[in-house]
Design an enzyme around this catalytic site. Structure first.
Site, short mmCIF file in Angstrom:
data_model
loop_
_atom_site.label_atom_id
_atom_site.label_comp_id
_atom_site.label_asym_id
_atom_site.label_seq_id
_atom_site.Cartn_x
_atom_site.Cartn_y
_atom_site.Cartn_z
N ASP A 39 61.24 23.63 -2.19
CA ASP A 39 60.20 22.84 -2.68
C ASP A 39 58.98 23.61 -2.96
OD1 ASP A 39 61.28 20.26 -2.82
OD2 ASP A 39 61.49 20.42 -0.86
N ASP A 61 66.45 12.79 -4.24
CA ASP A 61 65.54 13.73 -3.36
C ASP A 61 64.61 12.85 -2.63
OD1 ASP A 61 64.11 15.49 -2.07
OD2 ASP A 61 63.30 16.80 -3.87
#
Ligand code: DX5
Ligand code: ZN
Length: 228
Positions: free
Chosen positions: A42, A182
């Site tokens: 991320d 996600d």
């Protein structure tokens, strides 16, 4: 090992966000030893999302430590400026947010041109219809089931309708893109996500906050497979 990108069943991609960054290579090794077939990274810039995480230097370190494919999830403003960098670092999947792109088709084409798979992410407030014009240009769609920015948030079930809609469009059009999800994935939510069509299932806290990564990944994947 079959690449995660070729598998037909659902696969869990652990997200590193909450891992021990003081021992990054060790964490990567632990996740691989636990059966992770790919890792999710991320990248946040403190602008597109409130939090600032890391950029190419850390992605490079993970690439060097890891044997499995990497998905780099770019939560940054103006991602087109750095797409090439992340592709060159060896990310197999580069995921860009539709909300951050002035020219989605151009950005997706640039990712493919630089040898990575181009995935398009949509935040909870973005309807699937906004992504539909670009489905032919992407290798995957990442449906966010939390507001991007932080790990450990609660799953937003509206994401399931989006996945189901995208799966239907894919069937109707003969599309070849993968479906990902996600945010907020846990033993409570993964079955519904897999049943709705999610194949590349990102799990952050559900794996990293578990004392036993292998057990967490195995349990999540078993629940996902049983639901498909
Ligand atoms: C959120 C990130 C996620 C995060 C997932 O902005 O995109 O990848 O790491 O963490 P969990 O699974 O804890 O929601
Ligand atoms: Zn992510």
């Amino acid at each position: 090992m079959t690449s995660v990108l070729e598998t037909s069943g659902p696969v869990v991609l652990p997200a590193l966000l909450l891992c021990d960054f003081g021992h990054l290579a060790r964490e990567v090794g632990r996740l691989e030893a636990a059966g992770a077939e790919a890792l999710h990274l991320d990248v946040m810039d403190g602008r597109f999302v409130p939090q600032l995480t890391y950029g190419p230097v850390v992605v490079k370190a993970v690439r060097e430590a890891a044997k499995v494919p990497l998905e780099v999830h770019l939560m940054i403003e103006d991602p087109e400026r750095s797409l090439e960098d992340y592709c060159r670092l060896g990310a197999e999947i580069v995921t860009v947010h539709l909300e951050a792109l002035a020219e989605p088709r151009r950005a997706l084409a640039a990712i493919r041109d630089h040898g990575a798979r181009a995935h398009l992410a949509i935040s909870p407030g973005t309807p699937v219809t906004r992504a539909e014009p670009f489905l032919d240009a992407c290798d995957g769609v990442l449906v966010m089931s939390v507001e991007p920015g932080f790990g450990g948030q609660a799953f937003e079930p509206q994401a399931l309708d989006k996945l189901a809609r995208l799966a239907a469009v894919r069937r109707e059009t003969g599309g070849r893109f993968h479906l990902g999800i996600d945010g907020g994935i846990s033993t409570e939510t993964i079955a519904a996500a897999a049943a709705a069509g999610a194949e590349l299932i990102v799990a952050g806290s559900a794996v990293i906050r578990s004392p036993d990564y292998a057990r967490a990944i195995t349990e999540l994947e078993a629940l996902a497979r049983a639901a498909t």
